[in-house]
Structures are given as structure tokens and as C-alpha cells.
Design a protein around this motif. Structure first.
Motif, PDB file in Angstrom:
ATOM      1  N   GLU A   1      64.513 136.719 -29.789  1.00 41.05           N
ATOM      2  CA  GLU A   1      64.741 136.470 -28.359  1.00 41.05           C
ATOM      3  C   GLU A   1      64.703 137.768 -27.565  1.00 41.05           C
ATOM      4  O   GLU A   1      64.114 137.834 -26.475  1.00 41.05           O
ATOM      5  CB  GLU A   1      66.083 135.761 -28.156  1.00 41.05           C
ATOM      6  CG  GLU A   1      66.087 134.310 -28.610  1.00 41.05           C
ATOM      7  CD  GLU A   1      67.460 133.678 -28.531  1.00 41.05           C
ATOM      8  OE1 GLU A   1      68.451 134.424 -28.275  1.00 41.05           O
ATOM      9  OE2 GLU A   1      67.575 132.450 -28.733  1.00 41.05           O
ATOM     10  N   ARG A   2      65.327 138.836 -28.105  1.00 43.94           N
ATOM     11  CA  ARG A   2      65.351 140.109 -27.366  1.00 43.94           C
ATOM     12  C   ARG A   2      63.965 140.728 -27.295  1.00 43.94           C
ATOM     13  O   ARG A   2      63.574 141.283 -26.248  1.00 43.94           O
ATOM     14  CB  ARG A   2      66.330 141.091 -28.056  1.00 43.94           C
ATOM     15  CG  ARG A   2      66.396 142.470 -27.379  1.00 43.94           C
ATOM     16  CD  ARG A   2      66.873 142.349 -25.932  1.00 43.94           C
ATOM     17  NE  ARG A   2      66.829 143.618 -25.206  1.00 43.94           N
ATOM     18  CZ  ARG A   2      65.781 144.038 -24.492  1.00 43.94           C
ATOM     19  NH1 ARG A   2      64.690 143.287 -24.427  1.00 43.94           N
ATOM     20  NH2 ARG A   2      65.827 145.182 -23.857  1.00 43.94           N
TER      21      ARG A   2
ATOM     22  N   GLU B   1      68.350 136.057 -32.599  1.00 46.83           N
ATOM     23  CA  GLU B   1      68.691 136.956 -31.487  1.00 46.83           C
ATOM     24  C   GLU B   1      67.669 138.098 -31.374  1.00 46.83           C
ATOM     25  O   GLU B   1      67.308 138.507 -30.256  1.00 46.83           O
ATOM     26  CB  GLU B   1      70.091 137.538 -31.675  1.00 46.83           C
ATOM     27  CG  GLU B   1      71.227 136.518 -31.559  1.00 46.83           C
ATOM     28  CD  GLU B   1      71.388 135.646 -32.802  1.00 46.83           C
ATOM     29  OE1 GLU B   1      72.163 134.671 -32.754  1.00 46.83           O
ATOM     30  OE2 GLU B   1      70.725 135.955 -33.831  1.00 46.83           O
TER      31      GLU B   1
ATOM     32  N   ASN C   1      58.063 139.835 -22.240  1.00 47.78           N
ATOM     33  CA  ASN C   1      57.907 139.170 -20.943  1.00 47.78           C
ATOM     34  C   ASN C   1      58.152 140.129 -19.789  1.00 47.78           C
ATOM     35  O   ASN C   1      57.507 140.041 -18.740  1.00 47.78           O
ATOM     36  CB  ASN C   1      58.863 137.980 -20.841  1.00 47.78           C
ATOM     37  CG  ASN C   1      58.490 136.866 -21.799  1.00 47.78           C
ATOM     38  OD1 ASN C   1      57.331 136.715 -22.153  1.00 47.78           O
ATOM     39  ND2 ASN C   1      59.487 136.088 -22.249  1.00 47.78           N
ATOM     40  N   ARG C   2      59.098 141.065 -19.968  1.00 46.14           N
ATOM     41  CA  ARG C   2      59.458 141.980 -18.872  1.00 46.14           C
ATOM     42  C   ARG C   2      58.642 143.265 -18.893  1.00 46.14           C
ATOM     43  O   ARG C   2      58.697 144.055 -17.956  1.00 46.14           O
ATOM     44  CB  ARG C   2      60.939 142.354 -18.975  1.00 46.14           C
ATOM     45  CG  ARG C   2      61.874 141.173 -18.782  1.00 46.14           C
ATOM     46  CD  ARG C   2      63.314 141.576 -18.575  1.00 46.14           C
ATOM     47  NE  ARG C   2      63.782 142.649 -19.439  1.00 46.14           N
ATOM     48  CZ  ARG C   2      65.054 142.835 -19.785  1.00 46.14           C
ATOM     49  NH1 ARG C   2      65.981 142.008 -19.318  1.00 46.14           N
ATOM     50  NH2 ARG C   2      65.401 143.833 -20.567  1.00 46.14           N
TER      51      ARG C   2
ATOM     52  N   ASP D   1      59.132 145.626 -21.129  1.00 47.28           N
ATOM     53  CA  ASP D   1      59.987 146.735 -21.579  1.00 47.28           C
ATOM     54  C   ASP D   1      59.248 147.609 -22.575  1.00 47.28           C
ATOM     55  O   ASP D   1      58.452 147.133 -23.399  1.00 47.28           O
ATOM     56  CB  ASP D   1      61.249 146.202 -22.269  1.00 47.28           C
ATOM     57  CG  ASP D   1      62.213 145.529 -21.298  1.00 47.28           C
ATOM     58  OD1 ASP D   1      61.988 145.655 -20.082  1.00 47.28           O
ATOM     59  OD2 ASP D   1      63.170 144.875 -21.777  1.00 47.28           O
TER      60      ASP D   1
ATOM     61  N   GLU E   1      61.089 139.058 -27.438  1.00 44.67           N
ATOM     62  CA  GLU E   1      60.281 138.242 -26.529  1.00 44.67           C
ATOM     63  C   GLU E   1      60.629 138.541 -25.077  1.00 44.67           C
ATOM     64  O   GLU E   1      59.751 138.543 -24.196  1.00 44.67           O
ATOM     65  CB  GLU E   1      60.477 136.761 -26.848  1.00 44.67           C
ATOM     66  CG  GLU E   1      59.795 136.349 -28.155  1.00 44.67           C
ATOM     67  CD  GLU E   1      60.008 134.889 -28.502  1.00 44.67           C
ATOM     68  OE1 GLU E   1      60.943 134.271 -27.917  1.00 44.67           O
ATOM     69  OE2 GLU E   1      59.254 134.356 -29.354  1.00 44.67           O
ATOM     70  N   ARG E   2      61.888 138.806 -24.813  1.00 44.01           N
ATOM     71  CA  ARG E   2      62.295 139.182 -23.455  1.00 44.01           C
ATOM     72  C   ARG E   2      61.644 140.505 -23.065  1.00 44.01           C
ATOM     73  O   ARG E   2      61.195 140.680 -21.926  1.00 44.01           O
ATOM     74  CB  ARG E   2      63.824 139.272 -23.378  1.00 44.01           C
ATOM     75  CG  ARG E   2      64.351 139.416 -21.947  1.00 44.01           C
ATOM     76  CD  ARG E   2      65.808 139.042 -21.807  1.00 44.01           C
ATOM     77  NE  ARG E   2      66.714 139.949 -22.513  1.00 44.01           N
ATOM     78  CZ  ARG E   2      67.410 139.634 -23.589  1.00 44.01           C
ATOM     79  NH1 ARG E   2      67.305 138.408 -24.104  1.00 44.01           N
ATOM     80  NH2 ARG E   2      68.212 140.510 -24.171  1.00 44.01           N
TER      81      ARG E   2
END
Length: 773
Positions: free
Chosen positions: A70-71, A67, A77-78, A80, A73-74
Motif C-alpha cells: 500500500e505504501r 502495508e 501514485n504520488r 514520491d 503504491e501510494r
């Protein structure tokens, strides 16, 4: 007798297990003994001896790792904005550096924050989280902290930020409301190794994000893991071993700069150098000031910036040392001059202005010196609060004992051996009094005696260069896999001398029937005056290799010495009392058998005890025998009474009789015949002529005259000697003066003119049945 500084507990490994380890692993008896004291099975021993990549676990075995990846990597990608939120110690600084490296490599919009020890304290802080939100942070990633930041993380969530906690500290009953928690002991038992440091957890996350082992980050993991004093077993052992290999060959400018300011050679770096030179410098920056320059230093990409960063760390470390030394000296003076503090079973010292960033180190120093649980507090005059650190000893559970005083301790935390606290200054004395009473209930004399656990008894026949080199394969040593302490028992001193500009150190050759070994004792030069040749010693310390001009030899570094044998120190013939007095312990008993000896040494020596019927009221086990008794049984009674552990033989004798000897019967007969040939002789007037005529010195003639007088052979009136014609035949030995001179000559021969070994044998026969236990 020499007493050890601590009570030795020598372990004796199972010899059958040692032999089995030798056979199955093909190792020396030294290595086998070390392993036998630490493991229960052959497989465990192999796990240590052959540390390889199989010790590195899959990072996704950690709960929450999938998890967390995944967070992140998100966020990548965004686009952040990510905040790495670290800690101000070496583990926290290296953890921050690890995550900063990986996220920058992956192209993240990332920054980092480390709380200030003095402004924010440890862990998540609301002000810093609000500041992060205001700067546009969308994801907070904690490293080496966060598991106890329940309210602060709740605030972060309320502000709309996601939080990933990576930590290794003990979790409480309630976990923070983070989006993801990555912790090696949550849930308990899921991950194969629960003792990772904060930087170890960060490394696992880096491994998972890269998708491969991040070899370039091993250096940081080694430093943080060693500095945080987590067990060097299992996966930690692998991480540190790999990290040391990388640091030794590293081209990173910060590694080279750190070696330069620490004065170490890069190819010699091991866990001890990291623990004693690198870790303290990284810790110092956060102890005294903002820790962020520590991260900047570890991220240095050029020699110039690395050199500046290393100099700053070195400067802070020197400042830290100065603070520690000053506070320690002040604390010791406070303890020694205040009976209420000194006599307490729990030492509590406090003063305004003491640097709160180093008082934990001071507490450890005081425990080492006094071996009592210790609390050191810094008082803030403005607020009236005292903030401090505590360190304990086995048998006194700090957290539990402090918990009994919640009414005066509004803020405290910790574990059995260390704690931190804040209280009002006017409750300091009350806390000390309470803890003393609590300690009376749980600390016995046995628990208050410092102990040294020695795990490797060694025979000199086992000590070879090859065996010592083989021990290197067992490294790294540290918490949970301690550096071995070797004991060599019942060896004699073949030679010894003081070394060093100030003669503070000692160099010896130790031997027994199995071999000889060189030994060095740093800051143990005083042993030169406490050890006598021939005595059997036991020594503990470390085995190393001394290499000189291409030749290698085993060498023993002494940390402690003891012998249960009494010792004789031969000070006979040393005329200058001011000189030999330096060799004698201050708490010795100075013994004289004769009043004239007391007068002779008056004003030179401390209080002198005069033997009266050999009954002494209070005697030290260290006896300084200043002169000889009139009768030998006086010495025997004294030895029986004192049961000495050391004897310093001075035996001051201003007018010895031994070389004058005892006149023979022929001398007596010749003198008597001469006296009979004359009606009287004026002794004072004719003694020079008599001395020349008889071939005897004046003392002998005076002595023979006294013997004749005591036996009634002559009369003396107004200095005139005449023979008594009516005397009965008597033996010369009946005269008291004859017996006294005979005894005195025998005693001089026994004590004054005997060899060292003869003198020791005489005392040995009277001391051998004493017990010093």
C-alpha cells in the motif's frame, strides 16, 4: 595403513525406511539412502523429490506485506522519490536488483544506494540517509538489511522520510521504528518458511507488487539465495530450482557474459557453479570496492555493457584471490614460526595492511588447515585499531566466548560459528591468551579432531549410470540439504596410475565381489606411493558420470582414503637409494641389523638405527628395513616391538649366499678325502685349483675349510691346512659357521627371493594380532 585426513562418521540409514522409500517413490537405493539420511517421513521425502509450485507461499502471508504494498503504491501514485537501500554482498546486490527491476517496471521515481564496506560499514548509515533526504527521497526501502538499524531509521523518520524494512537477519530485542517491517521471522511463526534470504524477501515483495509470480526475477533469487548460504529447504529450494531452470535458458546478456568469464557452459549451470563461480564474483566487488557496479552489471541490457561488467567482476575476483592467498601464506608463516600462536587453542593472527574485506575468507582457510577457532585481524597503524573476522569449530561458541572479554573488545558481533570485531592492537596478545584459557575449559581432544560425516554408504552393486542420473532430481544441494558424501568400503585396487602433466592426480580401478568402478583423486597422486595392491581400502567422495565418445560410465571422485591394514612396500632390488628414498615418508625409521650397512648408507639416508638385541628406544610406525638380520628372531623381536603400520623392504645384501647354496655332504666328503691325501695344502696358493677340481666356487671352499677347522678336523698353521688324525667323529651341523650359513640362506630365501605375497604372509603372521586403534 593409511589414515584419513578427518575422522569418519559413517551414518547407516534405517534399511526398512530405505526400502519403503524405494517402493513408494519408485526410486533407486542410492536416492533412497540420501533421503533417509535427511528426512523422517515419506511425505517429507515427496516434498523434496517432487518440488512444484505448491511450495511457493502467498506473499501476503508475510507480516507487513499488505502495508508495504500500500505504501509503495501510494508512492507510485504520488510520484514520491524512492530509495532502495541495499548491501554490498551477493545477496544484497541481487536484492537491490530485484527491487530496482520491479519499481522501474511500475514506473517509480527510484534510485538505489549501497553502503561502502570500508567507509560506511554494514547496514543503514546516517550520512547516506541524510544524503537521501537532501536529494528529495520520501520513501526508503531497505533490502537485505535494516533490522538492526534502530538509530539510523529513527533519524530517517525524524527527517520526514518513510521507511520500509525488508530483511532476513536475526532481529534483536528492539525493532527499528520503521513504518513497515517485512521479515519472515517477525512475528515468529506467522510465515510458513522463516529461512528466506534477503533476495527471497525482496522477491516476495515483487510478487505482491506485480500481483503475479515474477518469473523474470527467478535468476537473481537463485544466485543471491545460494551465495548467502541459507538453508536450501522449503521455499528456498523451490526458488533456487526455478532460478537454475531460468538461468540455463536465459537470454539475458549478463548471464552469458558471466558464463564466459567464469569458463562455464550455460546449459550445465547448477547450484555448485553458482556457489563457486557466480557468487564469489558478485561478492568480490563489494569486498574490495564499491558494490554498485554489481547492480549495474545485473541490470545490463546489451552485450557490450554486460561484457565490461563481467570483466570488472572477474578482475575483482582475481584480486580477491590474490589477497586471500597472500594473507593466508603470511598468516601460516606467522603461525608456524611463533610457538605462542601455534600452541594456542584459539589462533589469533594480525598484521598491518591486511585487506579487511577478505580476512573472513582467510580465517575460514586457517580453520580448514588447523581446525581451531581462528581470528584474523587487520591493524590500522594510524588509529591503532585492529579490525577482524573470526570463524569457529563445533564446541566453541564464538559469540559467547568473545562476550567474556567485553573489557578489551568494545565492538563485536556475530553468532556461534562466525563473528566480527574491533579492538586496540595492544590487546591482541591478551585476547589470544584469554581465549586459549577459555578454550581449555570447553574444547576436548575429540572436539579438536576434524570430522567427516558420511551419510551414504554404498555397495558397488548399487552404482549404475541410471541411479546416478536419478540423484540429479534431488538437487539443489546446499546448506540444510547437503550434497551427499558417499562411502565405498573394503575395496581392492585393481589398477592405478598417476595422471596429469605433473603426475599430481591418481586414477584407479576399485573392485570387490560386487563390481568395479573407475576412481579419480585430484591432487592425490601421492597415494600411488602409499597404496599397495591387495590391501582393502575405504574411500569417500562423490559419484558422477563420465561420458566419453557417447558412452557413459559411473566414476568416483575421491576426497579421502583410509585403510586399517598394514602395508608392505617392496623395494628389494632397487639399487639407487636416492630414487627409492623419494617413496618413503620423511618420518620413517631406517633400520639396519649390520654395522657395514650403516656405513654403506651413511650420508645418503637420514639417521639410521642399528638393531642391538632388537631393542629400539623410539620407532616410527613406518619401518624401512635396510638389510637382513643374522638370526631370524631378531626380525621377529623388531616387528613385535615396532608394531609397524608400513614396512619398506630394502634388504640390501651385497654378498648373497642363496645362489651359492650350501655344499652337500658329498662335497664335504670329497674335499676331506682330498685333504687327507696330502700332508698339507697351502690354501691361498692352491684354492683356484681346488675350486676347479671340486666344481665349487672359492667362497664354498673357504666355508668348508672353516667348518672343518671349527670341528677340529683340520689344523691351519701359517696358511697350511693339514688333517688332524686324532679327531672324533662329529656332525657338520655342530659347527657355528655351518649353522650361520644355513640360517643366512634360509633368511635370504624367506626375505630376499620370496614372492611379494609370500613375504607379506610371513609378516602377516606376526602382525595380525596387533591393534592400531
Amino acid at each position: 595403513m593409511i589414515e584419513s585426513t578427518r575422522k569418519w562418521k559413517i551414518q547407516n540409514p534405517d534399511q526398512l525406511f530405505v526400502q519403503r522409500l524405494q517402493r513408494e517413490l519408485g526410486i533407486s537405493s542410492l536416492s533412497a539412502k540420501i533421503l533417509a539420511s535427511r528426512v523422517q517421513t515419506i511425505d517429507e521425502a515427496k516434498h523434496i523429490f517432487y518440488t512444484d509450485d505448491t511450495h511457493l507461499h502467498n506473499p501476503f502471508m508475510l507480516s507487513g506485506m499488505k502495508e508495504a504494498v500500500e505504501r509503495i503504491e501510494r508512492a507510485l501514485n504520488r510520484g514520491d522519490k524512492i530509495l532502495i537501500y541495499g548491501d554490498y554482498d551477493a545477496d544484497g546486490i541481487t536484492s537491490t536488483t530485484v527491487m530496482l527491476n520491479v519499481l522501474l517496471d511500475l514506473g517509480a521515481d527510484v534510485e538505489y544506494e549501497i553502503p561502502n564496506r570500508f567507509i560506511h560499514g554494514y547496514g543503514p548509515h546516517e550520512e547516506l540517509f541524510r544524503k537521501a533526504h537532501d536529494s528529495g527521497v520520501q520513501l526508503i526501502l531497505t533490502v537485505d538489511n535494516g533490522i538492526s538499524g534502530i538509530d539510523q531509521i529513527r533519524l530517517a523518520k525524524e527527517l520526514g522520510m518513510d521507511v520500509i524494512v525488508t530483511d532476513h537477519h536475526e532481529p534483536g530485542d528492539e525493532l527499528p521504528p520503521a513504518d513497515v517491517i517485512v521479515h519472515p521471522r517477525i512475528p515468529k511463526g506467522q510465515y510458513p518458511f522463516g529461512e528466506l534470504a534477503g533476495v527471497g524477501v525482496a522477491f516476495k515483495l515483487a510478487h505482491a507488487l506485480y500481483g503475479e509470480v515474477p518469473e523474470h526475477l527467478f535468476e537473481y533469487v537463485a544466485i543471491g539465495t545460494i551465495a548467502d548460504l541459507v538453508p536450501l529447504t522449503g521455499e528456498n529450494r523451490y526458488l533456487v530450482k526455478k532460478g537454475i531452470e531460468h538461468i540455463r535458458k536465459s537470454t539475458n546478456p549478463w548471464v552469458q557474459a558471466l558464463c564466459e568469464v567464469s569458463g562455464v557452459k550455460q546449459h550445465e549451470i547448477d547450484e555448485e557453479i553458482i556457489g563457486f563461480y557466480f557468487g564469489p564474483r558478485l561478492n568480490a566487488i563489494g569486498r574490495l570496492d564499491d558494490a554498485k557496479p554489481g547492480v549495474e552489471f545485473l541490470m545490463s541490457e546489451d552485450r557490450a555493457s554486460a561484457a565490461l561488467g563481467a570483466q570488472l567482476l572477474n578482475q575483482k575476483n582475481n584480486e580477491r584471490k590474490d589477497f586471500v592467498n597472500t594473507i593466508t601464506e603470511e598468516a601460516i608463516e606467522m603461525i608456524e614460526n611463533n610457538p605462542d600462536i601455534k600452541n594456542s587453542l584459539v589462533l589469533v593472527v594480525a598484521k598491518e595492511g591486511w585487506h579487511s574485506g577478505v580476512i573472513g575468507i582467510v580465517a575460514s582457510r586457517l580453520v580448514e588447515k588447523y581446525y581451531k577457532p581462528t581470528i584474523v585481524l587487520s591493524i590500522d597503524e594510524e588509529s591503532g585499531l585492529a579490525k577482524g573476522s573470526a570463524r569457529s569449530i563445533d564446541g566453541f561458541h564464538l559469540y559467547n566466548e568473545l562476550a567474556k572479554n567485553r573489557d578489551i573488545l568494545p565492538h563485536f558481533g556475530g553468532h556461534p560459528m562466525a563473528a566480527g570485531m574491533t579492538l586496540t592492537a595492544n590487546h591482541i596478545d591478551e585476547l589470544r591468551n584469554r581465549l586459549h584459557q577459555q578454550a581449555l575449559e570447553c574444547l576436548t581432544e575429540e572436539l579438536l579432531t576434524p570430522k567427516l560425516f558420511i551419510d551414504v554408504p554404498v555397495d558397488l552393486s548399487e552404482v549404475t549410470v541410471e541411479a546416478i542420473e536419478e540423484i540429479q532430481a534431488l538437487k539443489p544441494f546446499g546448506v540444510g540439504f547437503e550434497k551427499p558424501i558417499f562411502a565405498i568400503e573394503q575395496v581392492s585396487v585393481r589398477s592405478m596410475r598417476k595422471i596429469g602433466a605433473k603426475e599430481e592426480h591418481i586414477k584407479m580401478e576399485l573392485e570387490n565381489a560386487y563390481g568395479i568402478i573407475d576412481a579419480v583423486g585430484f591432487y592425490k597422486g601421492y597415494l600411488y606411493d602409499e597404496i599397495t595392491y591387495g590391501v582393502k581400502l575405504s574411500v569417500v567422495g562423490d559419484l558422477q558420470i563420465n561420458e566419453w565418445q557417447g558412452r557413459k560410465k559411473p566414476q568416483f571422485f575421491i576426497s579421502d582414503v583410509q585403510t586399517s591394514e598394514w602395508q608392505l612396500f617392496d623395494l628389494r632390488g632397487k639399487a639407487n637409494a636416492h630414487q627409492w628414498l623419494k617413496l618413503v615418508p620423511a618420518d620413517s625409521s631406517f633400520i639396519a641389523f649390520r654395522e657395514e650397512t650403516v656405513q654403506c648408507f651413511h650420508g645418503i639416508l637420514p639417521s639410521i638405527q642399528l638393531v642391538e638385541d632388537a631393542v629400539m628406544l623410539s620407532l616410527s610406525p613406518f619401518l624401512v628395513l635396510l638389510d637382513l638380520p643374522k638370526q631370524i628372531d631378531e626380525m621377529e623381536k623388531l616387528i613385535e616391538t615396532a608394531k609397524p603400520k608400513r614396512i619398506y623392504a630394502v634388504f640390501y645384501t651385497p654378498n648373497p649366499l642363496f645362489f651359492n647354496g650350501m655344499p652337500t655332504r658329498k662335497h664335504f666328503a670329497h674335499y676331506y678325502t682330498l685333504l687327507k691325501s696330502r700332508p698339507f695344502i697351502n690354501l691361498k696358493e692352491h684354492i683356484p685349483h681346488l675350486s676347479k677340481h671340486l666344481g665349487l666356487n672359492v667362497d664354498a671352499i673357504q666355508f668348508m675349510t672353516k667348518v672343518f677347522f671349527e670341528l677340529g678336523f683340520v689344523t691351519i698353521e701359517n696358511g697350511l691346512i693339514s688333517v688332524n688324525p686324532f679327531t672324533e667323529k662329529r656332525s657338520l651341523t655342530e659347527a657355528a659357521s655351518y649353522q650361520l650359513r644355513k640360517q643366512q640362506i634360509e633368511m635370504e630365501q624367506q626375505f630376499l627371493y620370496s614372492t611379494y605375497s609370500e613375504l607379506k604372509q610371513w609378516f602377516n603372521e606376526r602382525i595380525k594380532d596387533f591393534s592400531y586403534s
